[in-house]
Scaffold this motif. Structure first.
Motif, PDB file in Angstrom:
ATOM      1  N   GLN A   8       0.830  -1.194   0.000  1.00 40.62           N
ATOM      2  CA  GLN A   8       0.000   0.000   0.000  1.00 40.62           C
ATOM      3  C   GLN A   8       0.870   1.251   0.000  1.00 40.62           C
ATOM      4  O   GLN A   8       1.854   1.344   0.726  1.00 40.62           O
ATOM      5  CB  GLN A   8      -0.916   0.008   1.223  1.00 40.62           C
ATOM      6  CG  GLN A   8      -1.968  -1.086   1.204  1.00 40.62           C
ATOM      7  CD  GLN A   8      -2.773  -1.146   2.497  1.00 40.62           C
ATOM      8  OE1 GLN A   8      -2.661  -0.269   3.350  1.00 40.62           O
ATOM      9  NE2 GLN A   8      -3.592  -2.176   2.639  1.00 40.62           N
ATOM     10  N   GLU A   9       0.489   2.207  -0.834  1.00 39.93           N
ATOM     11  CA  GLU A   9       1.199   3.487  -0.909  1.00 39.93           C
ATOM     12  C   GLU A   9       0.287   4.587  -0.391  1.00 39.93           C
ATOM     13  O   GLU A   9      -0.827   4.769  -0.895  1.00 39.93           O
ATOM     14  CB  GLU A   9       1.599   3.777  -2.366  1.00 39.93           C
ATOM     15  CG  GLU A   9       2.279   5.113  -2.577  1.00 39.93           C
ATOM     16  CD  GLU A   9       3.553   5.261  -1.780  1.00 39.93           C
ATOM     17  OE1 GLU A   9       3.518   5.918  -0.715  1.00 39.93           O
ATOM     18  OE2 GLU A   9       4.583   4.706  -2.215  1.00 39.93           O
ATOM     19  N   HIS A  10       0.742   5.316   0.633  1.00 39.25           N
ATOM     20  CA  HIS A  10      -0.071   6.377   1.220  1.00 39.25           C
ATOM     21  C   HIS A  10       0.555   7.753   1.068  1.00 39.25           C
ATOM     22  O   HIS A  10      -0.089   8.751   1.402  1.00 39.25           O
ATOM     23  CB  HIS A  10      -0.301   6.091   2.714  1.00 39.25           C
ATOM     24  CG  HIS A  10      -1.005   4.792   2.981  1.00 39.25           C
ATOM     25  ND1 HIS A  10      -2.339   4.599   2.689  1.00 39.25           N
ATOM     26  CD2 HIS A  10      -0.545   3.607   3.492  1.00 39.25           C
ATOM     27  CE1 HIS A  10      -2.689   3.354   3.021  1.00 39.25           C
ATOM     28  NE2 HIS A  10      -1.620   2.746   3.503  1.00 39.25           N
ATOM     29  N   ASP A  11       1.775   7.818   0.567  1.00 40.50           N
ATOM     30  CA  ASP A  11       2.448   9.097   0.418  1.00 40.50           C
ATOM     31  C   ASP A  11       1.805   9.889  -0.721  1.00 40.50           C
ATOM     32  O   ASP A  11       1.847   9.471  -1.883  1.00 40.50           O
ATOM     33  CB  ASP A  11       3.936   8.878   0.141  1.00 40.50           C
ATOM     34  CG  ASP A  11       4.701  10.188   0.051  1.00 40.50           C
ATOM     35  OD1 ASP A  11       4.790  10.740  -1.066  1.00 40.50           O
ATOM     36  OD2 ASP A  11       5.183  10.657   1.084  1.00 40.50           O
ATOM     37  N   ARG A 168     -10.928  10.350  -2.593  1.00 39.28           N
ATOM     38  CA  ARG A 168     -10.086   9.323  -1.971  1.00 39.28           C
ATOM     39  C   ARG A 168      -9.121   8.758  -3.011  1.00 39.28           C
ATOM     40  O   ARG A 168      -9.428   8.733  -4.202  1.00 39.28           O
ATOM     41  CB  ARG A 168     -10.904   8.204  -1.321  1.00 39.28           C
ATOM     42  CG  ARG A 168     -11.855   7.462  -2.229  1.00 39.28           C
ATOM     43  CD  ARG A 168     -12.795   6.569  -1.424  1.00 39.28           C
ATOM     44  NE  ARG A 168     -13.780   5.917  -2.253  1.00 39.28           N
ATOM     45  CZ  ARG A 168     -13.738   4.626  -2.610  1.00 39.28           C
ATOM     46  NH1 ARG A 168     -12.748   3.856  -2.178  1.00 39.28           N
ATOM     47  NH2 ARG A 168     -14.677   4.098  -3.364  1.00 39.28           N
ATOM     48  N   GLN A 170      -6.180   5.505  -3.689  1.00 37.84           N
ATOM     49  CA  GLN A 170      -5.564   4.229  -3.320  1.00 37.84           C
ATOM     50  C   GLN A 170      -4.329   4.032  -4.189  1.00 37.84           C
ATOM     51  O   GLN A 170      -4.401   4.204  -5.406  1.00 37.84           O
ATOM     52  CB  GLN A 170      -6.527   3.063  -3.545  1.00 37.84           C
ATOM     53  CG  GLN A 170      -7.694   3.003  -2.589  1.00 37.84           C
ATOM     54  CD  GLN A 170      -8.563   1.788  -2.878  1.00 37.84           C
ATOM     55  OE1 GLN A 170      -8.884   1.494  -4.022  1.00 37.84           O
ATOM     56  NE2 GLN A 170      -8.934   1.072  -1.837  1.00 37.84           N
TER      57      GLN A 170
END
Length: 209
Positions: A8-11, A168, A170
């Motif tokens: 998962q990438e949240h940056d 949002r 993802q």
């Protein structure tokens, strides 16, 4: 999208960078006509809204714009480089043969409800910005203003624009993070030595993870 925790990438900066590097995004909607998808060049305004805003346009003959106008949530897919990962890349294969092929890739999914744009001024701004974006770097960049105004007016009547504020995001950054450091290095070296440009691109993204 399904996305296991290690990948998962949240940056937000990395997510935006992937979106900006994707030359052709996929717009997916679901409305009265069912599921529809179009491949589109788009503009990303990273400073507009919490997660950014996407601008683009569709041919008026492409009735997907009607699904946007109905107000349902839309999905835009920004796919990055991808590569097949052979078990032979893993040094651990020599120690134990419990390895199988997989696929590494980068992808961003953005969601939001779009505002449809019909007015000529709004459409002209979108097509002008898109043209300027893709013409930059050319020795003699073409501009929308280079074409006759009546011709451009006719072209604008044949399209529908949209503004999609992202609600949002993802991100998937699947780069063998679930493997040992030795196996990750093996995958990176294997992809970097490939003749395939996408393999090489993905190897570059593995420095650092």
């Amino acid at each position: 999208m399904y996305n296991s925790k290690p990948h998962q990438e949240h940056d937000l900066g990395r997510l935006h960078q992937q979106m900006l590097e994707t030359r052709l995004a996929v717009l997916v909607t679901h409305g009265e006509q069912g599921l529809l998808a179009s491949h589109l060049p788009v503009l990303i305004d990273t400073g507009e809204g919490e997660f950014g805003t996407v601008y683009g346009h569709l041919a008026k003959a492409n009735t997907q714009w009607q699904a946007l106008e109905q107000g349902g949530e839309a999905l835009m897919v920004f796919a990055g480089p991808d590569a097949y990962v052979s078990p032979s890349f893993y040094p651990s294969k020599a120690e134990q043969h419990k390895v199988v092929p997989t696929w590494n890739y980068l992808a961003v999914h953005s969601y939001g409800c779009a505002q449809v744009i019909h007015d000529a001024a709004g459409l002209l701004e979108i097509v002008s910005r898109l043209s300027d974006l893709h013409e930059q770097g050319r020795s003699q960049p073409w501009s929308v203003s280079d074409a006759p105004s009546d011709y451009i007016d006719g072209m604008l009547r044949a399209i529908v624009g949209f503004r999609l504020p992202i609600t949002r995001l993802q991100g998937a950054r699947k780069l063998s993070q679930n493997r040992s450091a030795e196996d990750i290095a093996g995958v990176r070296e294997g992809l970097a030595s490939s003749a395939d440009h996408q393999d090489q691109q993905l190897a570059a993204h593995m420095r650092p993870l």
